[in-house]
Design a protein around this motif. Structure first.
Motif, PDB file in Angstrom:
ATOM      1  N   VAL A  82      15.147   7.277  -4.195  1.00  0.00           N
ATOM      2  CA  VAL A  82      15.455   8.650  -3.762  1.00  0.00           C
ATOM      3  C   VAL A  82      15.251   8.695  -2.244  1.00  0.00           C
ATOM      4  N   PRO A  83      16.249   9.121  -1.468  1.00  0.00           N
ATOM      5  CA  PRO A  83      16.157   9.018  -0.006  1.00  0.00           C
ATOM      6  C   PRO A  83      14.880   9.592   0.591  1.00  0.00           C
ATOM      7  N   GLU A  84      14.406  10.747   0.124  1.00  0.00           N
ATOM      8  CA  GLU A  84      13.218  11.326   0.754  1.00  0.00           C
ATOM      9  C   GLU A  84      11.963  10.492   0.482  1.00  0.00           C
TER      10      GLU A  84
ATOM     11  N   GLU B 187      10.973   0.956 -23.073  1.00  0.00           N
ATOM     12  CA  GLU B 187      11.331   0.685 -21.682  1.00  0.00           C
ATOM     13  C   GLU B 187      11.960   1.899 -20.984  1.00  0.00           C
ATOM     14  N   LEU B 188      12.239   2.971 -21.735  1.00  0.00           N
ATOM     15  CA  LEU B 188      12.839   4.151 -21.093  1.00  0.00           C
ATOM     16  C   LEU B 188      11.937   4.746 -20.012  1.00  0.00           C
ATOM     17  N   PRO B 189      10.662   5.067 -20.288  1.00  0.00           N
ATOM     18  CA  PRO B 189       9.841   5.675 -19.235  1.00  0.00           C
ATOM     19  C   PRO B 189       9.667   4.786 -18.006  1.00  0.00           C
ATOM     20  N   SER B 190       9.637   3.473 -18.212  1.00  0.00           N
ATOM     21  CA  SER B 190       9.424   2.557 -17.081  1.00  0.00           C
ATOM     22  C   SER B 190      10.696   2.396 -16.259  1.00  0.00           C
ATOM     23  N   GLN B 191      11.816   2.161 -16.930  1.00  0.00           N
ATOM     24  CA  GLN B 191      13.073   1.960 -16.199  1.00  0.00           C
ATOM     25  C   GLN B 191      13.542   3.253 -15.540  1.00  0.00           C
ATOM     26  N   LEU B 192      13.304   4.374 -16.193  1.00  0.00           N
ATOM     27  CA  LEU B 192      13.664   5.655 -15.590  1.00  0.00           C
ATOM     28  C   LEU B 192      12.883   5.875 -14.298  1.00  0.00           C
ATOM     29  N   TYR B 193      11.601   5.515 -14.308  1.00  0.00           N
ATOM     30  CA  TYR B 193      10.757   5.766 -13.132  1.00  0.00           C
ATOM     31  C   TYR B 193      11.235   4.991 -11.909  1.00  0.00           C
ATOM     32  N   GLU B 194      11.882   3.840 -12.132  1.00  0.00           N
ATOM     33  CA  GLU B 194      12.402   3.051 -11.011  1.00  0.00           C
ATOM     34  C   GLU B 194      13.361   3.859 -10.140  1.00  0.00           C
TER      35      GLU B 194
ATOM     36  N   LEU C  55       6.635  -6.407   0.318  1.00  0.00           N
ATOM     37  CA  LEU C  55       7.377  -6.579  -0.929  1.00  0.00           C
ATOM     38  C   LEU C  55       8.863  -6.704  -0.665  1.00  0.00           C
ATOM     39  N   SER C  56       9.546  -7.370  -1.572  1.00  0.00           N
ATOM     40  CA  SER C  56      11.006  -7.287  -1.611  1.00  0.00           C
ATOM     41  C   SER C  56      11.372  -5.991  -2.324  1.00  0.00           C
ATOM     42  N   LEU C  57      12.638  -5.628  -2.263  1.00  0.00           N
ATOM     43  CA  LEU C  57      13.075  -4.436  -2.974  1.00  0.00           C
ATOM     44  C   LEU C  57      12.880  -4.615  -4.483  1.00  0.00           C
ATOM     45  N   ASP C  58      13.118  -5.837  -4.998  1.00  0.00           N
ATOM     46  CA  ASP C  58      12.869  -6.106  -6.419  1.00  0.00           C
ATOM     47  C   ASP C  58      11.385  -5.961  -6.757  1.00  0.00           C
ATOM     48  N   ASP C  59      10.505  -6.436  -5.867  1.00  0.00           N
ATOM     49  CA  ASP C  59       9.069  -6.263  -6.081  1.00  0.00           C
ATOM     50  C   ASP C  59       8.714  -4.785  -6.166  1.00  0.00           C
ATOM     51  N   ALA C  60       9.264  -3.997  -5.255  1.00  0.00           N
ATOM     52  CA  ALA C  60       8.973  -2.560  -5.233  1.00  0.00           C
ATOM     53  C   ALA C  60       9.449  -1.900  -6.530  1.00  0.00           C
ATOM     54  N   ARG C  61      10.621  -2.321  -7.001  1.00  0.00           N
ATOM     55  CA  ARG C  61      11.109  -1.790  -8.284  1.00  0.00           C
ATOM     56  C   ARG C  61      10.161  -2.170  -9.413  1.00  0.00           C
ATOM     57  N   THR C  62       9.658  -3.411  -9.387  1.00  0.00           N
ATOM     58  CA  THR C  62       8.716  -3.855 -10.410  1.00  0.00           C
ATOM     59  C   THR C  62       7.470  -2.977 -10.416  1.00  0.00           C
ATOM     60  N   LEU C  63       6.962  -2.650  -9.235  1.00  0.00           N
ATOM     61  CA  LEU C  63       5.781  -1.805  -9.136  1.00  0.00           C
ATOM     62  C   LEU C  63       6.044  -0.437  -9.762  1.00  0.00           C
ATOM     63  N   PHE C  64       7.192   0.158  -9.436  1.00  0.00           N
ATOM     64  CA  PHE C  64       7.556   1.450 -10.030  1.00  0.00           C
ATOM     65  C   PHE C  64       7.745   1.306 -11.541  1.00  0.00           C
ATOM     66  N   HIS C  65       8.384   0.221 -11.968  1.00  0.00           N
ATOM     67  CA  HIS C  65       8.635  -0.001 -13.392  1.00  0.00           C
ATOM     68  C   HIS C  65       7.319  -0.022 -14.179  1.00  0.00           C
ATOM     69  N   GLU C  66       6.377  -0.835 -13.727  1.00  0.00           N
ATOM     70  CA  GLU C  66       5.122  -0.956 -14.466  1.00  0.00           C
ATOM     71  C   GLU C  66       4.308   0.327 -14.391  1.00  0.00           C
TER      72      GLU C  66
ATOM     73  N   GLU D  32       0.825  -1.212   0.000  1.00  0.00           N
ATOM     74  CA  GLU D  32       0.000   0.000   0.000  1.00  0.00           C
ATOM     75  C   GLU D  32       0.855   1.257   0.000  1.00  0.00           C
ATOM     76  N   LYS D  33       1.910   1.244   0.776  1.00  0.00           N
ATOM     77  CA  LYS D  33       2.769   2.430   0.860  1.00  0.00           C
ATOM     78  C   LYS D  33       3.575   2.643  -0.417  1.00  0.00           C
ATOM     79  N   ILE D  34       3.982   1.553  -1.051  1.00  0.00           N
ATOM     80  CA  ILE D  34       4.748   1.699  -2.293  1.00  0.00           C
ATOM     81  C   ILE D  34       3.834   2.178  -3.423  1.00  0.00           C
ATOM     82  N   ILE D  35       2.569   1.742  -3.426  1.00  0.00           N
ATOM     83  CA  ILE D  35       1.601   2.303  -4.372  1.00  0.00           C
ATOM     84  C   ILE D  35       1.466   3.806  -4.137  1.00  0.00           C
ATOM     85  N   ASP D  36       1.331   4.201  -2.855  1.00  0.00           N
ATOM     86  CA  ASP D  36       1.257   5.631  -2.525  1.00  0.00           C
ATOM     87  C   ASP D  36       2.494   6.378  -3.015  1.00  0.00           C
ATOM     88  N   ALA D  37       3.653   5.744  -2.876  1.00  0.00           N
ATOM     89  CA  ALA D  37       4.897   6.375  -3.315  1.00  0.00           C
ATOM     90  C   ALA D  37       4.891   6.580  -4.828  1.00  0.00           C
ATOM     91  N   CYS D  38       4.417   5.576  -5.572  1.00  0.00           N
ATOM     92  CA  CYS D  38       4.299   5.711  -7.035  1.00  0.00           C
ATOM     93  C   CYS D  38       3.474   6.945  -7.401  1.00  0.00           C
TER      94      CYS D  38
END
Length: 690
Positions: free
Chosen positions: A519-521, A507-514, A468-479, A366-372
């Protein structure tokens, strides 16, 4: 729109919330008659365009083609969504029938001599028509599409090409169904303490839920869903069970019987090679790369081998470190593929003083969705609002309205996050409807995009959060990066909307978004403990950021070997034994025995379940060269949310779709094309660029 009497109106008149389909009004049995009606309606529209007595113009030919087939587009969008994300025996049987039928339909259009004559006439006088850049790109896309469909071939070759395309469509559908079948049937059910040794609570919860779904209450199931199998291989202390699970994972599509994909691969490669020759190309890679940034197989392999050499050297160093850990435990076996994740996690814990299990409680779905959504708001000014109680294609699917800074509805977004046996593996973005501005036959002008993301995260037990794992979180941002590419689209013509770009640019817009995930904040705000709500401790955050390039040799070898095998398949003159070609390719590059391709050929869905990434898996790395350089542009400003840079990113990358050449789009954003240096530094394979 005139709705055929045999066609359920809910398939083509989308009267749900803000134009969403009424999923609850569609039955699986509706699709077969709907396809027949919609295909016939589209064929009639094509005939009317081709036989228009007026001389060809951009409006009466190209624009007419752009808006033709609305019923077919809607029926197809609903059906292929169901086939991938919530299938069943009836849908799979229909998929095997529809895939070749659709191929026949588009082959007939692509070789219609009267229609092509109109398009060709426009192409010949294109410089004198006063077209703007986007319209010129659309005309070029149609003309090239017809040529690649065989419009310039003689009749016997056109007929053979149509046969090939129809057969390939059927083979691709069967390939994907076979992989899903193997994934669905296999499970390793565990119960004893010895079998469960080392497994953290979050994984046990997911395995218990998977066991319950299989009627094994009180037990724990290892499945071939990546969100279960990978953490099992990481944490299980039982080497024998790790080996058993790993071998099942890499054997998908290669188990003999009805779900074996080896013969499908051989026939697919043979037909693709024949298709390329018919169209005048040396091989299938040359055909597929003709309209990409890379252009040639030599360019692709040059990049891949440059990366491979550095990645393989790093992987050898990593393997030596893992071997030391194995020896320190008093074991005398070599590092095998079912050992790598397990000992890499131990090495990570030793080197950076944290483990994946320590990190996971801070990564709530839920929090990673919010972060997206929060990152998208800060970069692009859009806001996402969930709308409860709206029926989607599965009860787990969530619906969001996407509004701009002025509060205008600009898109609908659907999120489908959890694994289930009716869903194919992996993660993807697709659309029910693409953005455009053309007037339609139903009286409307333009449409907003309706975009969806599909993931396969392990569903938690009732009342518990999904972690989520960190890879899962990256996948969420990627998609979600892909989703933004569709939702921020601002073009006139549907064929160049959103992700309608070359394969090695998509894949540029998706991989860039990861990049914004770490980002620390963002981590400080959204990586909070699921029990206490406390933010990730500063010390853990620093360790996570320091460990970003940990195990990069392994990850890069996994990917690059798959991309090189893909290119080998599609540049070879012929192969009757794909498994031997896979083995020979891996041997020629020095593939470590301790690592396996990220996608072995029998379950390489990107390449063989349809045509999408065939001779194109490299594009993830090609786009990574771009995304590393693009994020460096933000880093150079000292602000990951720099407003001026974000405005340029939206204007030149996320909103233009395929309306301009991808090289020109990137140079308009960045001022130059990148070298691979930033990507290699991001992966930790060379020293950072200072």
């Amino acid at each position: 729109m005139t709705v055929n009497v045999s066609l359920n109106p809910a398939l083509v008149r989308w009267t749900g919330h803000e134009g969403l389909p009424r999923f609850d009004a569609v039955k699986d049995e509706d699709f077969a008659p709907a396809f027949d009606a919609a295909l016939a309606a589209h064929e009639a529209e094509i005939e009317a365009i081709a036989n228009n007595p007026e001389p060809p113009t951009f409006e009466n030919t190209i624009v007419a083609l752009e808006i033709a087939g609305d019923e077919l587009s809607r029926v197809s969008a609903l059906f292929w969504n169901k086939a991938g994300a919530h299938t069943n025996d009836l849908i799979q049987a229909l998929e095997r029938e529809i895939a070749p039928k659709m191929s026949r339909h588009y082959s007939k259009i692509g070789t219609n001599p009267v229609l092509f004559a109109r398009i060709d006439a426009l192409w010949e006088k294109r410089e004198d028509m006063g077209l703007d850049l986007e319209a010129m790109r659309v005309l070029e896309r149609h003309w090239k599409g017809f040529v690649k469909s065989g419009a310039k071939l003689d009749k016997p070759d056109q007929e053979r090409l149509a046969e090939i395309n129809e057969r390939l469509a059927g083979l691709g559908a069967k390939f994907g169904q076979n992989v899903l079948g193997d994934e669905k049937l296999w499970a390793l059910v565990l119960a004893s303490e010895e079998e469960l040794a080392g497994l953290p609570d979050f994984l046990l919860d997911s395995m218990a839920a998977a066991a319950r779904d299989r009627g094994e209450d009180g037990k724990y199931a290892v499945t071939l869903s990546r969100s279960i199998i990978e953490p099992f291989l990481t944490f299980s202390e039982n080497r024998e069970l790790r080996e058993q699970a790993f071998k099942a994972w890499i054997a998908r599509g290669e188990n003999g019987g009805d779900t074996d994909n080896r013969a499908i691969i051989a026939e697919t490669l043979s037909l693709r090679a024949e298709k390329a020759r018919l169209l005048g190309y040396e091989n299938y890679a040359a055909l597929k790369l003709d309209d990409t940034m890379a252009k040639t197989a030599e360019t692709v392999n040059g990049l891949l081998m440059q990366v491979w050499e550095k990645a393989a050297a790093r992987a050898r160093e990593e393997e030596a470190e893992l071997a030391k850990l194995i020896a320190a435990e008093g074991r005398n076996h070599e590092v095998m593929p079912w050992d790598w994740r397990h000992y890499a996690e131990k090495l990570r814990a030793e080197t950076f003083s944290f483990s994946e299990s320590e990190l996971k409680p801070y990564l709530q779905l839920e929090k990673i969705i919010d972060a997206c959504f929060a990152v998208a708001h800060r970069l692009f000014g859009i806001t996402a609002t969930e709308k409860k109680g709206i029926a989607a294609y599965h009860p787990d699917v969530r619906v969001f309205e996407i509004r701009d800074a002025q509060g205008r509805l600009v898109a609908l977004f659907l999120g489908d996050y959890f694994a289930r046996s009716s869903k194919r593996s992996g993660a993807w973005m697709s659309s029910f409807q693409s953005q455009h501005k053309l007037p339609l036959k139903n009286g409307a002008t333009g449409e907003i995009p309706i975009i969806y993301n599909v993931c396969n995260f392990a569903k938690p037990a009732e009342g518990k959060p999904a972690l989520l794992s960190l890879d899962d979180a990256r996948t969420l941002f990627h998609e979600f990066g892909h989703a933004l590419h569709g939702m921020l689209s601002n073009v006139t013509y549907p064929s160049v909307s959103g992700t309608g770009v070359s394969r090695d640019f998509v894949e540029l817009p998706s991989q860039l978004y990861e990049h914004w995930l770490t980002v620390p904040e963002i981590l400080k705000t959204y990586a909070v403990h699921y029990r206490t709500g406390a933010p990730m401790p500063e010390a853990l955050l620093e360790k996570v950021l320091a460990a970003r390039t940990f195990n990069s040799g392994f990850a890069t070898v996994e990917f690059t070997s798959s991309a090189l095998v893909d290119m080998a398949y599609h540049t070879a003159e012929a192969t009757s034994d794909p498994k031997a070609l896979e083995a020979a390719t891996l041997e020629s590059i020095g593939m470590p025995q301790s690592i396996v391709m990220r996608h072995r050929s029998p379950h390489f869905l990107h390449v063989f379940s349809g045509d999408g990434y065939s001779a194109g898996y490299y594009s993830y790395m090609w786009s990574e060269v771009l995304d590393a350089d693009a994020f460096a542009a933000f880093e150079e400003t000292g602000n990951p949310f720099d407003p001026e840079m974000a405005a340029r990113l939206k204007a030149h990358i996320y909103s233009v779709g395929g309306a301009i050449d991808p090289e020109d789009a990137y140079k308009a954003f960045r001022g130059k094309l990148p070298s691979p240096d930033a990507m290699l530094a991001k992966r930790g394979l060379v020293a950072p660029i200072l």
